[in-house]
Design a protein around this motif. Structure first.
Motif, mmCIF file in Angstrom:
data_model
loop_
_atom_site.group_PDB
_atom_site.id
_atom_site.type_symbol
_atom_site.label_atom_id
_atom_site.label_comp_id
_atom_site.label_asym_id
_atom_site.label_seq_id
_atom_site.Cartn_x
_atom_site.Cartn_y
_atom_site.Cartn_z
ATOM 1 N N ILE A 15 0.839 -1.204 0.000
ATOM 2 C CA ILE A 15 0.000 0.000 0.000
ATOM 3 C C ILE A 15 0.869 1.247 0.000
ATOM 4 O O ILE A 15 0.646 2.180 -0.783
ATOM 5 C CB ILE A 15 -0.969 -0.001 1.194
ATOM 6 C CG1 ILE A 15 -2.065 -1.041 0.974
ATOM 7 C CG2 ILE A 15 -1.581 1.372 1.403
ATOM 8 C CD1 ILE A 15 -2.965 -1.238 2.163
ATOM 9 N N VAL A 16 1.873 1.285 0.852
ATOM 10 C CA VAL A 16 2.731 2.467 0.932
ATOM 11 C C VAL A 16 3.555 2.636 -0.345
ATOM 12 O O VAL A 16 3.634 3.740 -0.895
ATOM 13 C CB VAL A 16 3.643 2.401 2.175
ATOM 14 C CG1 VAL A 16 4.698 3.486 2.142
ATOM 15 C CG2 VAL A 16 2.805 2.509 3.437
ATOM 16 N N THR A 19 1.148 3.490 -3.316
ATOM 17 C CA THR A 19 0.651 4.852 -3.167
ATOM 18 C C THR A 19 1.737 5.863 -3.473
ATOM 19 O O THR A 19 1.495 6.872 -4.139
ATOM 20 C CB THR A 19 0.119 5.071 -1.741
ATOM 21 O OG1 THR A 19 -0.884 4.107 -1.482
ATOM 22 C CG2 THR A 19 -0.446 6.448 -1.566
ATOM 23 N N VAL A 23 0.942 8.401 -6.509
ATOM 24 C CA VAL A 23 0.771 9.810 -6.145
ATOM 25 C C VAL A 23 2.003 10.613 -6.544
ATOM 26 O O VAL A 23 1.888 11.756 -6.986
ATOM 27 C CB VAL A 23 0.469 9.951 -4.638
ATOM 28 C CG1 VAL A 23 0.427 11.404 -4.217
ATOM 29 C CG2 VAL A 23 -0.847 9.276 -4.312
ATOM 30 N N LEU A 46 2.733 12.824 -0.537
ATOM 31 C CA LEU A 46 2.942 11.376 -0.556
ATOM 32 C C LEU A 46 2.755 10.766 0.826
ATOM 33 O O LEU A 46 2.061 9.765 0.988
ATOM 34 C CB LEU A 46 4.351 11.050 -1.066
ATOM 35 C CG LEU A 46 4.612 11.228 -2.534
ATOM 36 C CD1 LEU A 46 6.086 10.975 -2.829
ATOM 37 C CD2 LEU A 46 3.754 10.295 -3.335
ATOM 38 N N PHE A 49 -1.035 11.008 1.961
ATOM 39 C CA PHE A 49 -1.923 10.097 1.249
ATOM 40 C C PHE A 49 -1.655 8.647 1.630
ATOM 41 O O PHE A 49 -2.590 7.863 1.818
ATOM 42 C CB PHE A 49 -1.781 10.299 -0.256
ATOM 43 C CG PHE A 49 -2.859 9.630 -1.051
ATOM 44 C CD1 PHE A 49 -4.148 10.134 -1.035
ATOM 45 C CD2 PHE A 49 -2.593 8.503 -1.787
ATOM 46 C CE1 PHE A 49 -5.155 9.517 -1.760
ATOM 47 C CE2 PHE A 49 -3.582 7.874 -2.512
ATOM 48 C CZ PHE A 49 -4.877 8.390 -2.504
ATOM 49 N N ALA A 50 -0.389 8.265 1.760
ATOM 50 C CA ALA A 50 -0.054 6.892 2.151
ATOM 51 C C ALA A 50 -0.550 6.600 3.560
ATOM 52 O O ALA A 50 -1.084 5.522 3.833
ATOM 53 C CB ALA A 50 1.455 6.674 2.058
ATOM 54 N N LEU A 53 -4.427 6.190 3.447
ATOM 55 C CA LEU A 53 -4.830 4.920 2.847
ATOM 56 C C LEU A 53 -4.550 3.753 3.781
ATOM 57 O O LEU A 53 -5.365 2.832 3.895
ATOM 58 C CB LEU A 53 -4.113 4.726 1.507
ATOM 59 C CG LEU A 53 -4.624 3.594 0.636
ATOM 60 C CD1 LEU A 53 -6.087 3.819 0.285
ATOM 61 C CD2 LEU A 53 -3.801 3.515 -0.625
ATOM 62 N N ASN A 54 -3.425 3.788 4.473
ATOM 63 C CA ASN A 54 -3.109 2.753 5.457
ATOM 64 C C ASN A 54 -4.119 2.748 6.594
ATOM 65 O O ASN A 54 -4.537 1.698 7.065
ATOM 66 C CB ASN A 54 -1.710 2.968 6.024
ATOM 67 C CG ASN A 54 -0.745 1.951 5.522
ATOM 68 O OD1 ASN A 54 -1.135 0.940 4.979
ATOM 69 N ND2 ASN A 54 0.518 2.237 5.695
ATOM 70 N N THR A 57 -7.495 1.269 5.396
ATOM 71 C CA THR A 57 -7.383 -0.185 5.238
ATOM 72 C C THR A 57 -7.344 -0.874 6.596
ATOM 73 O O THR A 57 -8.014 -1.890 6.808
ATOM 74 C CB THR A 57 -6.124 -0.543 4.429
ATOM 75 O OG1 THR A 57 -6.178 0.136 3.182
ATOM 76 C CG2 THR A 57 -6.037 -2.031 4.191
#
Length: 87
Positions: A15-16, A19, A23, A46, A49-50, A53-54, A57
């Protein structure tokens, strides 16, 4: 360095990285189109956003209800929860 993973904690890495690549590429194209490369802003976007998203999730994975077990000898109730972590 040692990493310990449990449950779906291994999803942190793709994911990281994914992303950051997506991005980063979009931000770089946007900054090049504006002809003003601003790398600190890119790095901040960056990371933000990472992290978001983490977090989303992780919240979805931890949303499952715990399993309930009853120990027959004492009628004690035990709740089993799944743990998702990358330490």
């Amino acid at each position: 360095m040692l990493f310990i993973q449990s449950g779906w904690g291994i999803l942190v890495v793709p994911i990281v990285v994914g992303t950051a690549i997506i991005v980063g590429a979009l931000a770089l194209l946007s900054l090049q189109a504006l002809d003003t490369p601003n790398l600190p802003l890119l790095a901040f976007c960056l990371g933000l956003f990472a992290a978001a998203l983490n977090w989303v999730t992780g919240r979805r994975l931890k949303n499952t209800p715990p399993h309930e077990l009853i120990y027959p000898a004492t009628n004690a109730r035990v709740l089993l929860t799944r743990r998702h972590a990358l330490i």
